[in-house]
Every structure is written in structure tokens, then in C-alpha cells.
Motif scaffolding. Structure first.
Motif, PDB file in Angstrom:
ATOM      1  N   ASP A 106      -4.778   5.495  -0.986  1.00  0.00           N
ATOM      2  CA  ASP A 106      -3.689   4.523  -0.878  1.00  0.00           C
ATOM      3  C   ASP A 106      -3.776   3.748   0.432  1.00  0.00           C
ATOM      4  OD1 ASP A 106      -2.520   4.984  -3.333  1.00  0.00           O
ATOM      5  OD2 ASP A 106      -0.972   6.343  -2.582  1.00  0.00           O
ATOM      6  N   LEU A 107      -4.267   4.398   1.493  1.00  0.00           N
ATOM      7  CA  LEU A 107      -4.388   3.714   2.778  1.00  0.00           C
ATOM      8  C   LEU A 107      -5.480   2.643   2.723  1.00  0.00           C
ATOM      9  CD1 LEU A 107      -3.902   6.650   5.311  1.00  0.00           C
ATOM     10  CD2 LEU A 107      -2.226   5.013   4.458  1.00  0.00           C
ATOM     11  N   TRP A 108      -6.572   2.921   2.004  1.00  0.00           N
ATOM     12  CA  TRP A 108      -7.588   1.869   1.783  1.00  0.00           C
ATOM     13  C   TRP A 108      -6.933   0.663   1.111  1.00  0.00           C
ATOM     14  CZ3 TRP A 108     -13.002   0.902   2.059  1.00  0.00           C
ATOM     15  CH2 TRP A 108     -13.449  -0.155   1.264  1.00  0.00           C
ATOM     16  N   SER A 109      -6.166   0.920   0.054  1.00  0.00           N
ATOM     17  CA  SER A 109      -5.496  -0.166  -0.658  1.00  0.00           C
ATOM     18  C   SER A 109      -4.573  -0.941   0.276  1.00  0.00           C
ATOM     19  CB  SER A 109      -4.695   0.396  -1.841  1.00  0.00           C
ATOM     20  OG  SER A 109      -5.534   1.100  -2.730  1.00  0.00           O
ATOM     21  N   LEU A 110      -3.892  -0.229   1.172  1.00  0.00           N
ATOM     22  CA  LEU A 110      -3.029  -0.901   2.142  1.00  0.00           C
ATOM     23  C   LEU A 110      -3.848  -1.800   3.052  1.00  0.00           C
ATOM     24  CD1 LEU A 110      -0.283  -1.332   3.520  1.00  0.00           C
ATOM     25  CD2 LEU A 110      -0.774   0.687   4.915  1.00  0.00           C
ATOM     26  N   GLY A 111      -5.025  -1.353   3.466  1.00  0.00           N
ATOM     27  CA  GLY A 111      -5.885  -2.184   4.306  1.00  0.00           C
ATOM     28  C   GLY A 111      -6.270  -3.477   3.607  1.00  0.00           C
TER      29      GLY A 111
ATOM     30  N   VAL B 109      -7.311  -2.856  10.353  1.00  0.00           N
ATOM     31  CA  VAL B 109      -7.870  -3.117   9.025  1.00  0.00           C
ATOM     32  C   VAL B 109      -9.256  -2.501   8.912  1.00  0.00           C
ATOM     33  CG1 VAL B 109      -8.753  -4.924   7.509  1.00  0.00           C
ATOM     34  CG2 VAL B 109      -6.483  -5.148   8.528  1.00  0.00           C
ATOM     35  N   ARG B 110     -10.074  -2.631   9.955  1.00  0.00           N
ATOM     36  CA  ARG B 110     -11.390  -1.987   9.942  1.00  0.00           C
ATOM     37  C   ARG B 110     -11.246  -0.486   9.726  1.00  0.00           C
ATOM     38  NH1 ARG B 110     -15.762  -4.891  11.211  1.00  0.00           N
ATOM     39  NH2 ARG B 110     -15.582  -6.790  12.477  1.00  0.00           N
ATOM     40  N   GLY B 111     -10.285   0.111  10.420  1.00  0.00           N
ATOM     41  CA  GLY B 111     -10.082   1.558  10.288  1.00  0.00           C
ATOM     42  C   GLY B 111      -9.653   1.962   8.894  1.00  0.00           C
ATOM     43  N   LEU B 112      -8.757   1.186   8.285  1.00  0.00           N
ATOM     44  CA  LEU B 112      -8.282   1.505   6.942  1.00  0.00           C
ATOM     45  C   LEU B 112      -9.344   1.247   5.880  1.00  0.00           C
ATOM     46  CD1 LEU B 112      -4.674   0.024   7.189  1.00  0.00           C
ATOM     47  CD2 LEU B 112      -5.286   2.451   7.068  1.00  0.00           C
TER      48      LEU B 112
ATOM     49  N   ARG C  61     -11.732   7.653   7.579  1.00  0.00           N
ATOM     50  CA  ARG C  61     -10.786   6.537   7.472  1.00  0.00           C
ATOM     51  C   ARG C  61      -9.600   6.749   8.409  1.00  0.00           C
ATOM     52  NH1 ARG C  61      -9.931   5.889   1.596  1.00  0.00           N
ATOM     53  NH2 ARG C  61     -12.127   5.271   1.794  1.00  0.00           N
ATOM     54  N   LEU C  62      -9.085   5.663   8.942  1.00  0.00           N
ATOM     55  CA  LEU C  62      -7.911   5.720   9.796  1.00  0.00           C
ATOM     56  C   LEU C  62      -6.741   6.310   9.022  1.00  0.00           C
ATOM     57  CD1 LEU C  62      -6.586   4.871  12.505  1.00  0.00           C
ATOM     58  CD2 LEU C  62      -6.128   2.648  11.478  1.00  0.00           C
ATOM     59  N   GLY C  63      -6.082   7.296   9.634  1.00  0.00           N
ATOM     60  CA  GLY C  63      -4.963   7.958   8.975  1.00  0.00           C
ATOM     61  C   GLY C  63      -3.652   7.219   9.188  1.00  0.00           C
ATOM     62  N   ALA C  64      -2.617   7.697   8.521  1.00  0.00           N
ATOM     63  CA  ALA C  64      -1.321   7.022   8.563  1.00  0.00           C
ATOM     64  C   ALA C  64      -0.737   7.010   9.970  1.00  0.00           C
ATOM     65  CB  ALA C  64      -0.353   7.700   7.591  1.00  0.00           C
ATOM     66  N   ALA C  65      -0.839   8.126  10.692  1.00  0.00           N
ATOM     67  CA  ALA C  65      -0.256   8.178  12.030  1.00  0.00           C
ATOM     68  C   ALA C  65      -0.943   7.192  12.971  1.00  0.00           C
ATOM     69  CB  ALA C  65      -0.355   9.598  12.591  1.00  0.00           C
ATOM     70  N   GLY C  66      -2.271   7.144  12.897  1.00  0.00           N
ATOM     71  CA  GLY C  66      -3.001   6.207  13.744  1.00  0.00           C
ATOM     72  C   GLY C  66      -2.712   4.765  13.381  1.00  0.00           C
ATOM     73  N   ALA C  67      -2.654   4.481  12.069  1.00  0.00           N
ATOM     74  CA  ALA C  67      -2.347   3.113  11.629  1.00  0.00           C
ATOM     75  C   ALA C  67      -0.959   2.704  12.081  1.00  0.00           C
ATOM     76  CB  ALA C  67      -2.462   3.026  10.110  1.00  0.00           C
ATOM     77  N   ARG C  68      -0.015   3.638  12.020  1.00  0.00           N
ATOM     78  CA  ARG C  68       1.358   3.309  12.427  1.00  0.00           C
ATOM     79  C   ARG C  68       1.401   2.941  13.909  1.00  0.00           C
ATOM     80  NH1 ARG C  68       3.315   7.161  10.348  1.00  0.00           N
ATOM     81  NH2 ARG C  68       4.278   6.207   8.518  1.00  0.00           N
ATOM     82  N   ARG C  69       0.723   3.706  14.735  1.00  0.00           N
ATOM     83  CA  ARG C  69       0.745   3.407  16.175  1.00  0.00           C
ATOM     84  C   ARG C  69       0.090   2.056  16.460  1.00  0.00           C
ATOM     85  NH1 ARG C  69      -0.049   8.959  16.528  1.00  0.00           N
ATOM     86  NH2 ARG C  69      -2.311   8.778  16.623  1.00  0.00           N
ATOM     87  N   MET C  70      -1.034   1.787  15.794  1.00  0.00           N
ATOM     88  CA  MET C  70      -1.733   0.527  16.038  1.00  0.00           C
ATOM     89  C   MET C  70      -0.909  -0.668  15.560  1.00  0.00           C
ATOM     90  SD  MET C  70      -5.604   1.744  15.023  1.00  0.00           S
ATOM     91  CE  MET C  70      -6.402   0.213  15.494  1.00  0.00           C
ATOM     92  N   LEU C  71      -0.271  -0.531  14.394  1.00  0.00           N
ATOM     93  CA  LEU C  71       0.556  -1.628  13.884  1.00  0.00           C
ATOM     94  C   LEU C  71       1.788  -1.834  14.760  1.00  0.00           C
ATOM     95  CD1 LEU C  71       0.338  -0.947  10.040  1.00  0.00           C
ATOM     96  CD2 LEU C  71      -0.560  -2.948  11.244  1.00  0.00           C
ATOM     97  N   ALA C  72       2.380  -0.739  15.242  1.00  0.00           N
ATOM     98  CA  ALA C  72       3.532  -0.873  16.134  1.00  0.00           C
ATOM     99  C   ALA C  72       3.138  -1.574  17.425  1.00  0.00           C
ATOM    100  CB  ALA C  72       4.124   0.511  16.436  1.00  0.00           C
ATOM    101  N   ASP C  73       1.944  -1.254  17.931  1.00  0.00           N
ATOM    102  CA  ASP C  73       1.458  -1.924  19.138  1.00  0.00           C
ATOM    103  C   ASP C  73       1.220  -3.407  18.866  1.00  0.00           C
ATOM    104  OD1 ASP C  73       1.588   0.428  20.546  1.00  0.00           O
ATOM    105  OD2 ASP C  73      -0.550   0.895  20.376  1.00  0.00           O
ATOM    106  N   CYS C  74       0.640  -3.714  17.685  1.00  0.00           N
ATOM    107  CA  CYS C  74       0.421  -5.123  17.325  1.00  0.00           C
ATOM    108  C   CYS C  74       1.749  -5.871  17.249  1.00  0.00           C
ATOM    109  CB  CYS C  74      -0.282  -5.222  15.969  1.00  0.00           C
ATOM    110  SG  CYS C  74      -2.029  -4.767  15.992  1.00  0.00           S
ATOM    111  N   LEU C  75       2.741  -5.256  16.640  1.00  0.00           N
ATOM    112  CA  LEU C  75       4.042  -5.897  16.498  1.00  0.00           C
ATOM    113  C   LEU C  75       4.695  -6.116  17.854  1.00  0.00           C
ATOM    114  CD1 LEU C  75       6.324  -6.937  14.732  1.00  0.00           C
ATOM    115  CD2 LEU C  75       7.131  -4.587  14.484  1.00  0.00           C
ATOM    116  N   ALA C  76       4.642  -5.087  18.712  1.00  0.00           N
ATOM    117  CA  ALA C  76       5.248  -5.219  20.030  1.00  0.00           C
ATOM    118  C   ALA C  76       4.550  -6.305  20.849  1.00  0.00           C
ATOM    119  CB  ALA C  76       5.182  -3.881  20.765  1.00  0.00           C
TER     120      ALA C  76
END
Length: 537
Positions: free
Chosen positions: A198-203, A246-249, A257-272
Motif C-alpha cells: 500500500d505504501l508503494w501505491s501511495l508513492g 517518493v524515491r523511498g516509497l 522500502r521506506l516505512g510509514a514512520a519514516g515517510a510521515r517524518r519526511m512529509l511532515a518536514d516537507c510540509l513544515a
């Protein structure tokens, strides 16, 4: 559910004794969705009925209802009722006023990196809630993401082909299950699939959201499948700071593959970072559609660290999954279309091919990325009296505190950990700008996200307090831990606001060592200093 495609009129009959059908909103892989009115409660709803001409399995509708009913999350569609229509079950769901992400992209309106990061965080939370219940969505794509008009809330819908882990990519009749250009390569090969699929699909969805199309869009189904398994993946530079996540996912090896916890931190950093760079006056027409959405705290919903600890052998290859996947490649049934059969046959060969993404990112067993430059070293001693059994340390991040003697330091992004010699207990520290909502807002959002980010999340409490006269919040909870062998863990966390900065200190330990962790936590808090001043200012 498919897109909201206009006011095509359908029958306006009353079903279930209370739901009056209205206009058709869209059609998905398992049925037709119509607007309806709940005449008993006087509210609008959506009704999903099985199409009579597509061979849909009535049992599948009931299974979808049961699956979604188990997942209670603001970013997952709500099923209110199941009634009979034309001899088949019909699902009565919440009506999300607004089109799908696919509708938006069809008009040429892509999302900004800021909007895409926010969408990714919402969908990660939704998937986390599903995965915590061992439910795989298996069809994460723009058509199955609704964007609520006004609030901008993203809602993951159409769990019609959701399954438990290990389910095949093919249905019982040999029909491909899912949407190829958003389907992970391990599912293409017929291997066992888990949450990482599902995380691949999210990427792939994040690529589509920011650029307008999936990175695997091709002219034929065979070419799509070949692209998923073989072609080089180059996320568009238009995605800007989102490219690394996206590369990680889109790492083809699910174990890397990049896991959910790592993706969440990276996306939160991108948003901030995007919010800081854009400023409040630079908003584009947003998913949020209002500045109020930007006031949501940037989540730190998974404060558990991912220190480098010895990993049980079974965690690397649970039950010989790789061997089962390779052996299972020959057990798939024939596909409905010869083109798909030929393409999947070609994909089977890819099980022996290791395709690596540029920008290699290795992950821990919890799925969180190991940050470049992470350290795992003994702490540097700092002068000053400390309790027996502790060492005073002066951290390069600009703070001092007392930690258990012999503790080792490691980092994961902006978080620092001091871990006991046996690797079982740790003290974590994070320093960042105060998010909208302050300390209590951050903790409440983390608590709301807890069931989706910490397996077996329970016994949680959040309270607003004062810490040395400063606004603060305290959060405690128990969860099932990283592995069954390790067992449940207990975490206690306190964050406080000081001079425009949010300081966060927590401790985590197996439940039978919770009192030990509380001692470390209290000592860390009492001894914490920054910039030569006490934490109380």
C-alpha cells in the motif's frame, strides 16, 4: 469509489425502507455510487449498489462493509448501514461533498508540494489505521481519494478489494485485482504482500498528485506492468522536496522500502519547510481550501525511536517469505485477458532481478529510515553533579542532561536517543519550532493518530500541564512493541513551550521496566538545560 462524474439520473426508489436514491455520483470496480437521502434522519448519504452486469460478488459487499466498519478514522470513509437492493446488499456511506483527487487532476489542477505533503500525511494516517487491523487496501489511487469541499479533508474510500495480508493479486476467477499503474511490483509477481505494498501505491499516488499522472502510465497494459517491474523510476523535479520520500516509497524491494514512520517524518518536514518558505500569504488554492486547515499541528504521532538494535533473524525474513514468494510464482491462475497473462508472465522473471533506486535508503525493521549521518556513539560527558548510576552529557544539539550510565547516543532525523546498554530502554529528545496548536495540540494530534501509528495502542492519557511555569502537555500510552518477542512497551512523553521552541523529552521501555523508564524520564527532565539556562527559563 470512482469519480463524481455528473448528474446522470438513476432510479429514485426507496430502499431499505428509508434511503431514497438520487443522482449517480460515480462507478468503481465493485459497484455504482449514488447520492441518496436518509428520510428517517433527514441527512444526505451515499449508497453503493452492486452493478448487475459486472459479475460482482454480493459477499464482497458485505465483506467491504465489515472491513470499513472496523476502521474508525477521520480519513477513512464511514459505512452507516447495509440494506438489500435488487436482491443484493447495498452499502450506505457518509456523503463526502466534493470530487475525487482523480477529478481534480483531470481538470489539469495538480497539487503543490505543500498540498501533496499534507495529503500524504492524511493518507498515511488512514492506511496506518487499516494496517493496524491487518487490513490492506490494495487499490490506493486518485479515484479512491475524495477531497471534501470546504474543509479539504481527504477521505480514503472503496475498500471493495481490501484483504488481509498474504492475499493473492488475482481473484478466485483469475481476474487481476487492483489498478496496475498503482500496484506494487511484489504483487505483480504474485508474491505475498503486506502493508509495504500500500505504501508503494501511495508513492505512485503522490507522484500523480504533484505532476498529474502516475510515473507508470504507459500506452498499453503490458507496458504498464513492465514499467512497474523494470523501468528506471525518475520522480519529476517538479515535486521538489518530495522527491526523496517518493524515491523511498517506490523502492522495488519491499524489505528496503521506506516505512510509514519514516515517510510521515519526511512529509511532515516537507510540509513544515513549505509553510515556512511560502508564508501565510502565499497559499495557492489548496486541498484545505482554508487557512484553518494549516493550523493543524504537524504530527509527531510516532515518538518511538528507531535505534539500531540487534534484529531477531525472523524479523528479516518472516517465515521464509522470500522462498514462499519465489515458489508461489508458478501457482497463479490464468488471467482473464491474454495481454495481462503475457505481461504477468514476463513480470515473474523479475523476481530474480534486483532493481535499485537512485538515492538508496535503508530502513530499520520498524520501517523508519536511518538518517544520513546517524551516529551511535558513547555520550560526551559534561561536568556537574549527577545522581548515582547516571552520566551528565553535553549534546551537540545544544542541550545537557543526565542519562543512564553507559547509555549510547544515536540520532534519527531531528530526534536524539540515549539507549541503555541492553538496547531495551531509552530516553528521546526532540527540539523544533512550536507547531500551530502548541504543546497540547501536538500531543492531542499524536494521541488521535496513535492507533494507526503504534500497534496495539491503548491506555493512553493526554493532559495539559505546566512544566516549570511553562505551557506543557504530558502523554502516556502502552502499545504492542516492535516485535512479538520484545513484547508490549510503555511510553511517557512531556513537551513544553519555551522562547518559540518546543522541547520534547520521552522515555520508553518494556512494560515490566516501566518504573525504571519513569526514573530515567524524571531525571532527564529535571536535569535538562539548554543554552546555559534552565528549562524553566
Amino acid at each position: 469509489m470512482s469519480s463524481h462524474n455528473g448528474p446522470e439520473q438513476a432510479g429514485h426508489g426507496l430502499i431499505g425502507g428509508r434511503y431514497r436514491l438520487g443522482e449517480r455520483l460515480g462507478r468503481g470496480g465493485t459497484g455504482i455510487v449514488r447520492r441518496a437521502t436518509d428520510e428517517l434522519l433527514g441527512r444526505p448519504v451515499a449508497v453503493k449498489t452492486l452493478a448487475l452486469d459486472d459479475g460482482a460478488d454480493p459477499a464482497g459487499a458485505l465483506r467491504e462493509a465489515r472491513v470499513v466498519a472496523r476502521i474508525r478514522h477521520p480519513h477513512v470513509i464511514v459505512v452507516h448501514d447495509v440494506v438489500e437492493h435488487d436482491g443484493r446488499p447495498a452499502l450506505v456511506m457518509e456523503l463526502v461533498e466534493g470530487g475525487s483527487l482523480a477529478d481534480r487532476l483531470a481538470t489539469g489542477r495538480v497539487l503543490s508540494p505543500r498540498e501533496t505533503a499534507r495529503l500524504g500525511l492524511d493518507l498515511l494516517d488512514a492506511l496506518g489505521a487499516a494496517h493496524a487491523l491487518d487490513v490492506l487496501h490494495r487499490d490506493v489511487k486518485p479515484a479512491n481519494v475524495l477531497l471534501e469541499k470546504g474543509s479539504g479533508r481527504a477521505v480514503l474510500t472503496d475498500f471493495g478489494i481490501a484483504s488481509l495480508p498474504g492475499a493473492t493479486t488475482l481473484s478466485g476467477t483469475g481476474v487481476f485485482v487492483g489498478t496496475p499503474e498503482y500496484t506494487a511490483p511484489e504483487r505483480m509477481r504474485g508474491d505475498d504482500a503486506g502493508p509495504a505494498s500500500d505504501l508503494w501505491s501511495l508513492g505512485a499516488l503522490l507522484c500523480a498528485a504533484a505532476t498529474g499522472t502516475s510515473p507508470f502510465r504507459r500506452d498499453s497494459l503490458g507496458a504498464v506492468l513492465h514499467a512497474v517491474v523494470y523501468d528506471e523510476i525518475r520522480p519529476s523535479e517538479v515535486m521538489g522536496p518530495l522527491v526523496p520520500v517518493v524515491r523511498g516509497l517506490l523502492e522495488r524491494d519491499p524489505d528496503r522500502r521506506l516505512g510509514a514512520a519514516g515517510a510521515r517524518r519526511m512529509l511532515a518536514d516537507c510540509l513544515a519547510a513549505a509553510q515556512e518558505a511560502d508564508g501565510p500569504e502565499a497559499d495557492t488554492p489548496s486541498i484545505a481550501a482554508s487557512r484553518a486547515e494549516d493550523a493543524r499541528p504537524v504530527p509527531d504521532a510516532h515518538p518511538e525511536p528507531t535505534p539500531r538494535q540487534p534484529t531477531p533473524p525472523e524479523a528479516h525474513d518472516p517465515g521464509g517469505a522470500r522462498e514462499r514468494g519465489a515458489a508461489g510464482a508458478g501457482r497463479r491462475g490464468g488471467l482473464a485477458l491474454p495481454l495481462v497473462a503475457a505481461a504477468v508472465a514476463a513480470c515473474v522473471a523479475a523476481v530474480t532481478v534486483a532493481v535499485l533506486l537512485a538515492g538508496d535508503r535503508r530502513t530499520t525493521d520498524t520501517g523508519a529510515p536511518t538518517a544520513p549521518g546517524s551516529s551511535s556513539t558513547g555520550p560526551a560527558a559534561a561536568p556537574g553533579p549527577v545522581p548515582a548510576g547516571y552520566t551528565a552529557v553535553s549534546d551537540e544539539r545544544g542541550f545537557t542532561l543526565a542519562v543512564p550510565a553507559g547509555a549510547r547516543r544515536s540520532t534519527d532525523g531531528d530526534r536524539v536517543f540515549y539507549t541503555t546498554g541492553d538496547g531495551a530502554v531509552w530516553v528521546g529528545i526532540r527540539i523544533r519550532a512550536i507547531p500551530p496548536g502548541g504543546a497540547i495540540g501536538a500531543m492531542r494530534y499524536a494521541d488521535e493518530s496513535g492507533p494507526g501509528t503504534n500497534r496495539g495502542y491503548r491506555d493512553a492519557t493526554v493532559e495539559e500541564i505546566r512544566h516549570k511555569g511553562l505551557p506543557a502537555a504530558r502523554w502516556e500510552f502502552t502499545w504492542d512493541g516492535f516485535t512479538a518477542a520484545e513484547g508490549p512497551r510503555h511510553t511517557v512523553d512531556l513537551c513544553w513551550e519555551q522562547a518559540g521552541t518546543l522541547y520534547d523529552v520521552w522515555a520508553s521501555a518494556p512494560v515490566d521496566r516501566a518504573d525504571e523508564a519513569r526514573g530515567y524520564f524524571d531525571t532527564a527532565l529535571g536535569s535538562f538545560r539548554t543554552s546555559g539556562r534552565t528549562s524553566g527559563g
